[in-house]
Scaffold this motif. Sequence first.
Motif, PDB file in Angstrom:
ATOM      1  N   GLN A  61      25.417  41.434  40.094  1.00 47.58           N
ATOM      2  CA  GLN A  61      25.294  41.469  38.642  1.00 47.58           C
ATOM      3  C   GLN A  61      26.132  42.572  37.994  1.00 47.58           C
ATOM      4  O   GLN A  61      26.730  42.387  36.939  1.00 47.58           O
ATOM      5  CB  GLN A  61      23.817  41.662  38.244  1.00 47.58           C
ATOM      6  CG  GLN A  61      22.996  40.414  38.276  1.00 47.58           C
ATOM      7  CD  GLN A  61      23.471  39.398  37.235  1.00 47.58           C
ATOM      8  OE1 GLN A  61      23.874  39.745  36.135  1.00 47.58           O
ATOM      9  NE2 GLN A  61      23.431  38.128  37.595  1.00 47.58           N
ATOM     10  N   CYS A  62      26.185  43.733  38.629  1.00 46.38           N
ATOM     11  CA  CYS A  62      26.774  44.912  37.987  1.00 46.38           C
ATOM     12  C   CYS A  62      28.059  45.406  38.636  1.00 46.38           C
ATOM     13  O   CYS A  62      28.726  46.285  38.072  1.00 46.38           O
ATOM     14  CB  CYS A  62      25.759  46.073  37.990  1.00 46.38           C
ATOM     15  SG  CYS A  62      24.234  45.703  37.110  1.00 46.38           S
ATOM     16  N   GLY A  63      28.382  44.891  39.791  1.00 44.56           N
ATOM     17  CA  GLY A  63      29.454  45.493  40.579  1.00 44.56           C
ATOM     18  C   GLY A  63      30.846  44.947  40.319  1.00 44.56           C
ATOM     19  O   GLY A  63      31.033  43.831  39.832  1.00 44.56           O
ATOM     20  N   HIS A  64      31.819  45.777  40.666  1.00 43.21           N
ATOM     21  CA  HIS A  64      33.233  45.417  40.646  1.00 43.21           C
ATOM     22  C   HIS A  64      33.813  45.679  42.030  1.00 43.21           C
ATOM     23  O   HIS A  64      33.327  46.549  42.767  1.00 43.21           O
ATOM     24  CB  HIS A  64      33.995  46.261  39.617  1.00 43.21           C
ATOM     25  CG  HIS A  64      33.574  46.002  38.207  1.00 43.21           C
ATOM     26  ND1 HIS A  64      34.275  45.181  37.357  1.00 43.21           N
ATOM     27  CD2 HIS A  64      32.502  46.445  37.506  1.00 43.21           C
ATOM     28  CE1 HIS A  64      33.676  45.133  36.190  1.00 43.21           C
ATOM     29  NE2 HIS A  64      32.591  45.899  36.240  1.00 43.21           N
ATOM     30  N   VAL A  65      34.868  44.946  42.382  1.00 44.43           N
ATOM     31  CA  VAL A  65      35.539  45.158  43.659  1.00 44.43           C
ATOM     32  C   VAL A  65      36.106  46.585  43.679  1.00 44.43           C
ATOM     33  O   VAL A  65      36.845  46.970  42.775  1.00 44.43           O
ATOM     34  CB  VAL A  65      36.675  44.142  43.860  1.00 44.43           C
ATOM     35  CG1 VAL A  65      37.394  44.392  45.181  1.00 44.43           C
ATOM     36  CG2 VAL A  65      36.129  42.717  43.816  1.00 44.43           C
TER      37      VAL A  65
ATOM     38  N   GLU B  33      42.746  47.124  36.909  1.00 39.51           N
ATOM     39  CA  GLU B  33      41.358  46.727  37.063  1.00 39.51           C
ATOM     40  C   GLU B  33      41.272  45.582  38.076  1.00 39.51           C
ATOM     41  O   GLU B  33      42.227  44.827  38.263  1.00 39.51           O
ATOM     42  CB  GLU B  33      40.779  46.276  35.719  1.00 39.51           C
ATOM     43  CG  GLU B  33      40.662  47.389  34.682  1.00 39.51           C
ATOM     44  CD  GLU B  33      39.695  48.477  35.112  1.00 39.51           C
ATOM     45  OE1 GLU B  33      38.618  48.137  35.639  1.00 39.51           O
ATOM     46  OE2 GLU B  33      40.021  49.667  34.927  1.00 39.51           O
ATOM     47  N   ASP B  34      40.124  45.473  38.720  1.00 39.26           N
ATOM     48  CA  ASP B  34      39.932  44.365  39.647  1.00 39.26           C
ATOM     49  C   ASP B  34      39.863  43.053  38.871  1.00 39.26           C
ATOM     50  O   ASP B  34      39.486  43.013  37.703  1.00 39.26           O
ATOM     51  CB  ASP B  34      38.658  44.561  40.475  1.00 39.26           C
ATOM     52  CG  ASP B  34      37.395  44.552  39.629  1.00 39.26           C
ATOM     53  OD1 ASP B  34      37.315  45.384  38.699  1.00 39.26           O
ATOM     54  OD2 ASP B  34      36.497  43.738  39.883  1.00 39.26           O
ATOM     55  N   SER B  35      40.281  41.990  39.534  1.00 40.76           N
ATOM     56  CA  SER B  35      40.267  40.659  38.917  1.00 40.76           C
ATOM     57  C   SER B  35      39.455  39.712  39.784  1.00 40.76           C
ATOM     58  O   SER B  35      39.027  40.048  40.898  1.00 40.76           O
ATOM     59  CB  SER B  35      41.695  40.132  38.771  1.00 40.76           C
ATOM     60  OG  SER B  35      42.290  39.947  40.056  1.00 40.76           O
ATOM     61  N   PHE B  36      39.262  38.509  39.280  1.00 48.09           N
ATOM     62  CA  PHE B  36      38.475  37.519  40.014  1.00 48.09           C
ATOM     63  C   PHE B  36      39.079  37.237  41.385  1.00 48.09           C
ATOM     64  O   PHE B  36      38.360  37.075  42.375  1.00 48.09           O
ATOM     65  CB  PHE B  36      38.368  36.221  39.209  1.00 48.09           C
ATOM     66  CG  PHE B  36      37.623  35.135  39.921  1.00 48.09           C
ATOM     67  CD1 PHE B  36      36.242  35.180  40.059  1.00 48.09           C
ATOM     68  CD2 PHE B  36      38.301  34.057  40.484  1.00 48.09           C
ATOM     69  CE1 PHE B  36      35.544  34.176  40.733  1.00 48.09           C
ATOM     70  CE2 PHE B  36      37.619  33.052  41.151  1.00 48.09           C
ATOM     71  CZ  PHE B  36      36.236  33.113  41.277  1.00 48.09           C
ATOM     72  N   SER B  37      40.401  37.198  41.482  1.00 43.43           N
ATOM     73  CA  SER B  37      41.054  36.882  42.756  1.00 43.43           C
ATOM     74  C   SER B  37      40.787  37.950  43.814  1.00 43.43           C
ATOM     75  O   SER B  37      40.785  37.657  45.017  1.00 43.43           O
ATOM     76  CB  SER B  37      42.560  36.698  42.565  1.00 43.43           C
ATOM     77  OG  SER B  37      43.166  37.909  42.147  1.00 43.43           O
ATOM     78  N   ASP B  38      40.558  39.198  43.381  1.00 44.07           N
ATOM     79  CA  ASP B  38      40.276  40.266  44.343  1.00 44.07           C
ATOM     80  C   ASP B  38      38.968  40.025  45.097  1.00 44.07           C
ATOM     81  O   ASP B  38      38.787  40.534  46.204  1.00 44.07           O
ATOM     82  CB  ASP B  38      40.205  41.626  43.636  1.00 44.07           C
ATOM     83  CG  ASP B  38      41.556  42.067  43.086  1.00 44.07           C
ATOM     84  OD1 ASP B  38      42.532  42.051  43.852  1.00 44.07           O
ATOM     85  OD2 ASP B  38      41.618  42.416  41.899  1.00 44.07           O
ATOM     86  N   GLU B  39      38.051  39.275  44.488  1.00 45.48           N
ATOM     87  CA  GLU B  39      36.770  39.031  45.145  1.00 45.48           C
ATOM     88  C   GLU B  39      36.943  38.301  46.468  1.00 45.48           C
ATOM     89  O   GLU B  39      36.134  38.471  47.388  1.00 45.48           O
ATOM     90  CB  GLU B  39      35.837  38.249  44.211  1.00 45.48           C
ATOM     91  CG  GLU B  39      35.451  39.052  42.978  1.00 45.48           C
ATOM     92  CD  GLU B  39      34.348  38.394  42.175  1.00 45.48           C
ATOM     93  OE1 GLU B  39      33.650  37.507  42.734  1.00 45.48           O
ATOM     94  OE2 GLU B  39      34.173  38.760  40.999  1.00 45.48           O
ATOM     95  N   SER B  40      38.003  37.502  46.577  1.00 43.59           N
ATOM     96  CA  SER B  40      38.283  36.825  47.848  1.00 43.59           C
ATOM     97  C   SER B  40      39.403  37.511  48.629  1.00 43.59           C
ATOM     98  O   SER B  40      39.321  37.657  49.843  1.00 43.59           O
ATOM     99  CB  SER B  40      38.639  35.353  47.610  1.00 43.59           C
ATOM    100  OG  SER B  40      39.787  35.248  46.792  1.00 43.59           O
ATOM    101  N   ARG B  41      40.453  37.981  47.929  1.00 49.17           N
ATOM    102  CA  ARG B  41      41.608  38.525  48.637  1.00 49.17           C
ATOM    103  C   ARG B  41      41.363  39.919  49.203  1.00 49.17           C
ATOM    104  O   ARG B  41      42.035  40.322  50.161  1.00 49.17           O
ATOM    105  CB  ARG B  41      42.833  38.531  47.711  1.00 49.17           C
ATOM    106  CG  ARG B  41      43.364  37.141  47.379  1.00 49.17           C
ATOM    107  CD  ARG B  41      43.745  36.327  48.614  1.00 49.17           C
ATOM    108  NE  ARG B  41      44.744  36.972  49.423  1.00 49.17           N
ATOM    109  CZ  ARG B  41      46.055  36.844  49.240  1.00 49.17           C
ATOM    110  NH1 ARG B  41      46.510  36.076  48.259  1.00 49.17           N
ATOM    111  NH2 ARG B  41      46.910  37.466  50.029  1.00 49.17           N
ATOM    112  N   TYR B  42      40.410  40.666  48.624  1.00 49.36           N
ATOM    113  CA  TYR B  42      40.075  41.983  49.177  1.00 49.36           C
ATOM    114  C   TYR B  42      38.888  41.853  50.132  1.00 49.36           C
ATOM    115  O   TYR B  42      37.991  42.670  50.160  1.00 49.36           O
ATOM    116  CB  TYR B  42      39.767  42.962  48.044  1.00 49.36           C
ATOM    117  CG  TYR B  42      39.798  44.430  48.451  1.00 49.36           C
ATOM    118  CD1 TYR B  42      40.967  45.011  48.932  1.00 49.36           C
ATOM    119  CD2 TYR B  42      38.665  45.230  48.340  1.00 49.36           C
ATOM    120  CE1 TYR B  42      40.998  46.341  49.299  1.00 49.36           C
ATOM    121  CE2 TYR B  42      38.699  46.570  48.702  1.00 49.36           C
ATOM    122  CZ  TYR B  42      39.861  47.115  49.184  1.00 49.36           C
ATOM    123  OH  TYR B  42      39.896  48.441  49.550  1.00 49.36           O
TER     124      TYR B  42
END
Length: 346
Positions: A146-150, A159-168
């Motif tokens: 809910q609150c976290g960022h990569v 800033e982190d982006s949606f793609s970082d959630e899988s690529r990182y």
Amino acid sequence: MLTADYYFDLPERLIAQYPSERRGDDRLLLLDRNSGAYEDFMMTDFPSLLPENSIVVVNNSKVRKARCYGESETGGRVEFLFLGENDDGSWNAMVTKSRKQRVGKRYVFNGKDGNSTYQAHIESENADGTKNVRFDESIDESFFAQCGHVPLPPYIKREDSFSDESRYQTIYASKEGSVAAPTAGLHFTREIMDAVKARGIEVYEVTLHVGAGTFLPVRSVNIEDHHMHTEYYEIEPAVMEALNEAKAAGKLVTSVGTTSVRTLESASDDSGRLVRGRGRTDIFIHPGYRFKFVDNLLTNFHTPESTLLMLVSALAGKDNIFCAYRHAIEKEYRFFSYGDAMYIRG
């Protein structure tokens, strides 16, 4: 040995701000740690570069979205990097503007759904500058969802982006707990991993949750005076048995990433046998260290004066590493977490 001996100039343009367009489309520099010879390849060549009698060990730790923003009681926006849960249920965290974030100060964390709200206060401070944060109600992984960022490293200036959630995240990540990716594993695709296994090379998983030390520089003049952070590691009993059998049979161990190295070397006794299945390690591997279990290493290109650069120098020799790095800079390899790869082979 001086920390300054591990400095090198790196053009800022070579610090990768994004991963390659497609996972696995990365360059790979092969370094012979005995002769110092190096050769340019692509990551897709990695399976064919493994010696016949090899096994591969990867770190299956999963990156937690551990960077969270809380609103203080005075209205300020404060960044927290949650490093892990303490035994008493509080959370250890690195906090921005640390001196202003005093014991007793309260914060509100608002969830992305617009409904979830979490309240916490700083309960105590630690000698290393981190804070222990107590939530009014205990939290679990849903808080980070809910609150976290990569938690991208600080040298990635965006800033982190949606793609970082899988690529990182590695394709085999399964055990949540890291605040930084075991980045050597980011280069693997299913196809590359299948190609490794198609050669009859076994792949084993261990776990080391990457901690805050990934971001911390070596501040001591002499590297021997540096004290490493501790990180939790675990090797399942069946994996430990299989690894010991493979090593006893003369198999060559390729570690994917420095975190896998730290796990295997921490778990080994002086005879080169894995004897500790879990624990916390503060092992500092630098030139002069005698490797007990690891033979070869797939890794990224590391930051100047870092403990990771010292680790690869311990395995391949400082002169060999620096020669290979000069070549990588000349050929404009991409450096650091989202950069290209190096395979150090004996």
